[in-house]
Structure formats: C-alpha cells, structure tokens
Motif scaffolding. Sequence first.
Motif, PDB file in Angstrom:
ATOM      1  N   UNK A 222       3.923   9.209   7.291  1.00 29.11           N
ATOM      2  CA  UNK A 222       4.936   9.102   6.589  1.00 29.11           C
ATOM      3  C   UNK A 222       6.350   8.620   6.951  1.00 29.11           C
ATOM      4  N   UNK A 223       6.269   7.648   7.788  1.00 32.39           N
ATOM      5  CA  UNK A 223       7.436   6.911   8.275  1.00 32.39           C
ATOM      6  C   UNK A 223       8.392   6.512   7.237  1.00 32.39           C
ATOM      7  N   UNK A 224       9.843   6.678   7.410  1.00 25.32           N
ATOM      8  CA  UNK A 224      10.859   6.120   6.620  1.00 25.32           C
ATOM      9  C   UNK A 224      10.874   4.563   7.141  1.00 25.32           C
ATOM     10  N   UNK A 225      10.429   3.812   6.363  1.00 25.06           N
ATOM     11  CA  UNK A 225      10.206   2.318   6.789  1.00 25.06           C
ATOM     12  C   UNK A 225       9.881   1.392   5.513  1.00 25.06           C
ATOM     13  N   UNK A 226      10.246   0.076   5.630  1.00 31.56           N
ATOM     14  CA  UNK A 226       9.858  -0.662   4.853  1.00 31.56           C
ATOM     15  C   UNK A 226       8.216  -1.042   4.862  1.00 31.56           C
TER      16      UNK A 226
ATOM     17  N   UNK B 266       2.461  -4.469  16.721  1.00 31.84           N
ATOM     18  CA  UNK B 266       2.653  -4.228  15.515  1.00 31.84           C
ATOM     19  C   UNK B 266       4.236  -3.745  15.357  1.00 31.84           C
ATOM     20  N   UNK B 267       5.036  -4.138  14.473  1.00 31.17           N
ATOM     21  CA  UNK B 267       6.362  -3.811  14.374  1.00 31.17           C
ATOM     22  C   UNK B 267       6.631  -3.142  13.015  1.00 31.17           C
ATOM     23  N   UNK B 268       7.368  -2.033  13.257  1.00 32.98           N
ATOM     24  CA  UNK B 268       7.572  -1.276  12.129  1.00 32.98           C
ATOM     25  C   UNK B 268       9.164  -1.699  11.570  1.00 32.98           C
ATOM     26  N   UNK B 269       9.336  -2.001  10.279  1.00 32.28           N
ATOM     27  CA  UNK B 269      10.687  -2.654   9.982  1.00 32.28           C
ATOM     28  C   UNK B 269      11.090  -1.735   8.970  1.00 32.28           C
TER      29      UNK B 269
ATOM     30  N   UNK C 139       0.786  -1.011  -0.023  1.00 34.98           N
ATOM     31  CA  UNK C 139      -0.093  -0.104  -0.043  1.00 34.98           C
ATOM     32  C   UNK C 139       1.024   1.232   0.016  1.00 34.98           C
ATOM     33  N   UNK C 140       0.792   2.183  -1.078  1.00 37.86           N
ATOM     34  CA  UNK C 140       1.483   3.392  -1.124  1.00 37.86           C
ATOM     35  C   UNK C 140       3.077   3.191  -0.796  1.00 37.86           C
ATOM     36  N   UNK C 141       3.701   2.125  -1.324  1.00 42.76           N
ATOM     37  CA  UNK C 141       4.828   2.160  -1.296  1.00 42.76           C
ATOM     38  C   UNK C 141       5.348   1.265   0.056  1.00 42.76           C
ATOM     39  N   UNK C 142       4.552   0.942   0.870  1.00 43.25           N
ATOM     40  CA  UNK C 142       4.945   0.159   2.104  1.00 43.25           C
ATOM     41  C   UNK C 142       4.429  -1.267   2.011  1.00 43.25           C
ATOM     42  N   UNK C 143       5.087  -2.066   2.773  1.00 40.38           N
ATOM     43  CA  UNK C 143       4.684  -3.591   2.977  1.00 40.38           C
ATOM     44  C   UNK C 143       3.753  -3.595   4.232  1.00 40.38           C
ATOM     45  N   UNK C 144       2.868  -4.380   4.025  1.00 39.95           N
ATOM     46  CA  UNK C 144       2.138  -4.678   5.311  1.00 39.95           C
ATOM     47  C   UNK C 144       1.900  -6.213   5.289  1.00 39.95           C
ATOM     48  N   UNK C 145       2.636  -6.815   6.395  1.00 38.80           N
ATOM     49  CA  UNK C 145       2.612  -8.308   6.770  1.00 38.80           C
ATOM     50  C   UNK C 145       1.774  -8.537   7.736  1.00 38.80           C
ATOM     51  N   UNK C 146       0.868  -9.487   7.398  1.00 42.38           N
ATOM     52  CA  UNK C 146      -0.012 -10.203   8.598  1.00 42.38           C
ATOM     53  C   UNK C 146      -1.249  -9.068   8.869  1.00 42.38           C
ATOM     54  N   UNK C 147      -1.727  -9.505  10.048  1.00 32.55           N
ATOM     55  CA  UNK C 147      -2.980  -8.808  10.434  1.00 32.55           C
ATOM     56  C   UNK C 147      -2.935  -7.582  11.312  1.00 32.55           C
TER      57      UNK C 147
END
Length: 163
Positions: A112-116, A143-146, A91-99
Amino acid sequence: MRPMNRRNALVAVSSAAAMVIAPGLGHPAFAGALPLVRISRDESCGCCKLWADHLATSGFPVEIIDRTDLRTLKAKLGVPSDLVSCHTAEVAGYVVEGHVPASAIKKLLDTKQVATGLSVPRMPIGSPGMESGDPASWRAYEVIMFGPSGRQVYARYRGLEVV
C-alpha cells in the motif's frame, strides 16, 4: 436432523467451504482475491494482449479497453511523459504503465505504497509481453514508482526475475 458426528461435521465444513468458491473462477472469493486490472490500449498493439495474459496467468482478473485517446488518459492519470509505454492500466487506485511484472503489482498492492503507480518505460525486451529472442540476451530493466513526492526505482528485473 442428523446427530453431529465427525463425518457430519466434515460434510458441513466442506459444504460451507464450497459456498465460498466464486462461481467459475476456481479460487476462493475472499478479501485476498486480486482486484480487476483495467488495461487501456491501442487496438492494434499485440504486446498489450500478451501482458494482459501474463497478469491473468498470475491471478488478476483483466479487462482490456481499446482507446484512441491514450495520451489524454495518461496525462489525466498523472503518468510522466518520460515514463510512458504502449498501454496504461488502472488497478485498485494505482496506475500501471507499460510491461510491469505481476509480482511488482502484487507487492505494491500488499505494501500500500503512497504513489500514483508503477511504470516500465518504453518496451524492454524480456519484460512480460515482450519476451522475444534469446533470453540470455535480455537486459535488466527497472520498474519505477512515481507520484507526487517524486519517483524511485521500485525493483529491477531481468525477464520475470528480480535482480
């Protein structure tokens, strides 16, 4: 041509506002509209559809893609192996893994965090799409930001509530 009086002005404003409504969507088509979430999943997974329903109810347009090469996709998108879950979304350049709750995704997009991306590893009971059993027995999950600079706890939830 009609003279511009209060009634005509209101009609003109209402007509202009009606033209901004996206056909069939029932919400304004302006820059604040939520972006498309593309969810890749194994077609046999039912909880992924429930998570997609959660996102759609929260205002996200959703596309579900059934895939057989999820491991390859997760690696390509940079999801660490210890943060994987049953589905991967973009979504919008980000990856969202799981629930991941929709509210966490909205916050990420707003700030607009700098994150994957974000992950809810594994499949915690009580997370969106995994609501089963007695809600009183649901435990908090993170929820982990990576990304390239590491990872951090972005938020903690119990069900859909931030704790």
